[in-house]
Scaffold this active site. Structure first.
Site, PDB file in Angstrom:
ATOM      1  CB  ILE A  42      -0.956  -0.009   1.217  1.00  0.00           C
ATOM      2  CG1 ILE A  42      -1.876   1.222   1.213  1.00  0.00           C
ATOM      3  CG2 ILE A  42      -0.239  -0.131   2.539  1.00  0.00           C
ATOM      4  CD1 ILE A  42      -3.016   1.151   2.241  1.00  0.00           C
ATOM      5  CB  SER A  43       1.308   4.006  -2.400  1.00  0.00           C
ATOM      6  OG  SER A  43       1.575   3.276  -3.564  1.00  0.00           O
ATOM      7  CD  GLN A  44       6.321   7.939   1.693  1.00  0.00           C
ATOM      8  OE1 GLN A  44       7.032   7.397   0.852  1.00  0.00           O
ATOM      9  NE2 GLN A  44       6.724   8.971   2.391  1.00  0.00           N
TER      10      GLN A  44
END
Length: 213
Positions: A63-65
């Protein structure tokens, strides 16, 4: 699926962090402040949900930053009703941000495990993409083109030509390009064969998967 006062407080702290890092669009900040990111994560990572970091999800993806999500979203300059193609549905967190901004979202995921999970999960939170597709992001979604914006949420070794061709005139493609480290790159379509290219510094993404033949 609880979203408590504690979570809301932690989210506001996260908004403050990414705003301090340079995110200015109030609509993007509001979306990050509203979406319960902890619900998109494995329970073992719940304590980390509102840190400004990427975390593992299923199928060796992440899950992206939040800062990266906000940065890419801000570059798209989304208006309500814009038709946006997302390459890499993943956990659905970026999809939710796009929906929160009023975009009509079309999203492609290459990992069947993630596709199935996220297709069921997003509507439970009230986020309804126009279309979620299990397929190859390198090909885009020709039958729904053209798009006001295309966002690629994985590192691409090169810029897939179908994505450029599926932009409207004036549309924007935001894509991290490179192998180990990617350069966030934006292409704005100026004419049938004319594109303006801008670069926005280095980021790290998991690789974009596809049938590259």
């Amino acid at each position: 699926m609880k979203d408590t006062f504690k979570h809301k407080g932690l989210r506001q702290q996260l908004v403050n962090i990414i705003e301090a890092k340079g995110i200015k669009d109030p609509k993007v900040l509001k979306a990050i402040g509203k979406i319960p990111r902890h619900l998109f994560m494995d329970s073992s990572f719940l304590d980390h949900a509102y840190q400004d970091k990427a975390f593992p999800i299923a199928a060796d993806q992440t899950i992206s930053q939040p800062y990266t999500v906000a940065f890419q979203t801000e570059l798209l300059k989304i208006k309500p009703g814009d038709k946006i193609l997302e390459i890499g549905t993943g956990s659905g967190y970026q999809t939710a941000v796009l929906c929160e901004l009023g975009a009509k979202v079309y999203s492609i995921e290459r990992q069947n495990e993630l596709f199935k999970k996220t297709s069921k999960f997003l509507p439970k939170l009230g986020y309804r993409a126009k279309k979620l597709v299990f397929g190859d992001g390198y090909l885009g979604l020709e039958e729904e083109a053209p798009f006001d914006g295309i966002i690629v949420t994985a590192g691409a070794p090169y810029v897939p030509k179908p994505l450029l061709s599926q932009l409207k005139i004036g549309g924007r493609l935001v894509i991290p390009v490179g192998d180990d480290i990617q350069v966030m790159t934006m292409f704005t379509r100026k004419g049938p064969k004319e594109y303006e290219q801008e670069e926005f510094g280095e980021f790290r993404f998991v690789p974009l998967l596809g049938d590259k033949n």
